[in-house]
Design an enzyme around this catalytic site. Structure first.
Site, mmCIF file in Angstrom:
data_model
loop_
_atom_site.group_PDB
_atom_site.id
_atom_site.type_symbol
_atom_site.label_atom_id
_atom_site.label_comp_id
_atom_site.label_asym_id
_atom_site.label_seq_id
_atom_site.Cartn_x
_atom_site.Cartn_y
_atom_site.Cartn_z
ATOM 1 N N ASP A 10 28.706 41.250 41.923
ATOM 2 C CA ASP A 10 29.001 41.846 40.875
ATOM 3 C C ASP A 10 29.280 40.862 39.652
ATOM 4 O O ASP A 10 30.316 40.890 38.912
ATOM 5 C CB ASP A 10 30.266 42.856 40.794
ATOM 6 N N ASN A 30 33.245 39.834 34.153
ATOM 7 C CA ASN A 30 33.837 39.036 35.333
ATOM 8 C C ASN A 30 33.749 37.579 35.054
ATOM 9 O O ASN A 30 33.930 36.934 36.319
ATOM 10 C CB ASN A 30 33.202 39.689 36.586
ATOM 11 N N GLU A 85 46.690 33.652 38.740
ATOM 12 C CA GLU A 85 46.928 33.144 37.414
ATOM 13 C C GLU A 85 46.270 33.874 36.310
ATOM 14 O O GLU A 85 45.380 34.711 36.385
ATOM 15 C CB GLU A 85 46.042 31.733 37.762
ATOM 16 N N VAL A 95 44.481 33.906 33.024
ATOM 17 C CA VAL A 95 43.628 33.023 32.132
ATOM 18 C C VAL A 95 43.818 33.581 30.601
ATOM 19 O O VAL A 95 43.278 34.529 30.105
ATOM 20 C CB VAL A 95 42.299 33.130 32.654
ATOM 21 N N LYS A 113 28.762 39.684 36.380
ATOM 22 C CA LYS A 113 28.388 40.290 35.147
ATOM 23 C C LYS A 113 29.331 39.827 33.888
ATOM 24 O O LYS A 113 30.338 38.950 34.304
ATOM 25 C CB LYS A 113 28.378 41.768 35.026
ATOM 26 N N PRO A 114 28.935 39.902 32.648
ATOM 27 C CA PRO A 114 29.847 39.294 31.754
ATOM 28 C C PRO A 114 31.426 39.672 31.761
ATOM 29 O O PRO A 114 32.196 38.643 31.490
ATOM 30 C CB PRO A 114 29.263 39.839 30.129
ATOM 31 N N GLY A 168 39.353 48.998 35.962
ATOM 32 C CA GLY A 168 37.859 48.927 36.599
ATOM 33 C C GLY A 168 37.909 50.194 37.161
ATOM 34 O O GLY A 168 38.851 51.173 37.621
#
Length: 312
Positions: free
Chosen positions: A150, A155, A92, A94, A152-153, A20
């Protein structure tokens, strides 16, 4: 790659997974002094920001914030350390895909997310936002009033088992005397999902996150948002209506439920922050829509659709 040791834990960076504005996220292996090893995610500040005191402070604030929130839909932080002299957060891991990857894959395959799974995703995100804004952390007397800023998809992660985590609180604003970063030299957030008041220069409140969630729900239902909506109130609200009307199918049992969803989306995405719902109200509504909608639940959808994308 580097094998820095932090306290009694050795971190081995395995693969960069995303990058990012301020940091890179790596897949890593954490091994403790007893030899127990497991996979984690490590967010490392980019070198260009290492001399920027506010960004370094925000990295530490994010770690403290995530440790305080402790919610099943917010990514869990395990430690803060340094890797090659750069601040890093151990979190963690994911195993799954973010919603941006999912939406891109669906567009390529001309496939849609089942409506029931969409409302379940929205319920979980709203639950995370409700905890961030309303929940009083253990040991505190007041809520932190966290504004993510923020949503958004990219995140939002969905695991191969259908678990959801909201990521990246590094841009968040919150009320806590222990926070370090104070400057507002940067305007955080993605323009496409940014509320009109924030695009006009406001810092943003809880309603700004709700607005972003509303646009995200529209996209998950098949709406296409190619560019930021107009800031002017009248033009903005007209554009939101057109987006909602263009959704091919809400997946609900009748016109009464359809109209209820239209009203909900209009309120979530209203140009007026005072007209928007809050996250707790949104959780209840999305749960109701989920229970009425057709299609697979999130767990079943993840097994069929998330797992193959994550494995590719």
């Amino acid at each position: 790659m580097a094998n820095p040791t932090t306290g009694r834990r050795e971190i081995t960076l395995l693969q960069e997974r995303s990058s990012g504005t301020f940091a890179r996220v790596h897949l890593a292996r954490a091994t403790d002094s007893g030899g127990l090893s497991r996979i984690v995610a490590v967010k490392v500040l980019k070198e260009r920001w290492n001399d920027t005191a506010d960004i370094i402070a925000r990295t530490r604030d994010e770690a403290q914030l995530l440790a305080s929130l402790q919610h099943q839909n917010i990514v869990r932080v395990e430690a803060i350390t340094e890797i090659d002299g750069l601040p890093a957060i151990i979190m963690e891991f994911v195993h799954g895909v973010d919603l941006s990857e999912l939406l891109t894959s669906n567009e390529q395959l001309n496939r849609r997310i089942p409506p029931r799974a969409v409302y379940e995703i929205a319920e979980h995100i709203a639950s995370a936002l409700a905890a961030a804004w309303f929940k009083v952390p253990i040991g505190k007397s007041d809520p932190l009033r966290v504004v993510h800023r923020d949503i958004k998809p990219s995140n939002v992660m969905i695991s191969t088992e259908g678990e959801l985590r909201v990521l990246d609180f590094g841009t968040a604003r919150f009320e806590d005397q222990s926070r370090i970063a104070q400057t507002e030299a940067f305007r955080f957030g993605s323009l496409k999902y940014m509320s009109p008041e924030r695009r006009e220069g406001a810092r943003g409140d809880h309603g700004a996150d709700i607005y972003s969630l509303g646009l995200l729900i529209i996209e998950l239902l098949g709406g296409r948002i190619r560019q930021p909506l107009p800031v002017d109130a009248g033009s903005h609200d007209t554009a939101v209506l057109k987006l909602i009307d263009a959704i091919p199918d809400f997946g609900l049992p009748n016109s009464g439920w359809d109209n209820s969803l239209r009203e909900t989306l209009n309120r979530l995405c209203s140009s007026d922050p005072d007209h928007r719902l809050d996250a707790r109200q949104t959780v209840k509504l999305m749960r109701a829509f989920k229970e009425q909608a057709h299609g697979d639940c999130l767990v079943a959808f993840a097994e069929v659709s998330i797992a193959p994308i994550a494995a590719s």
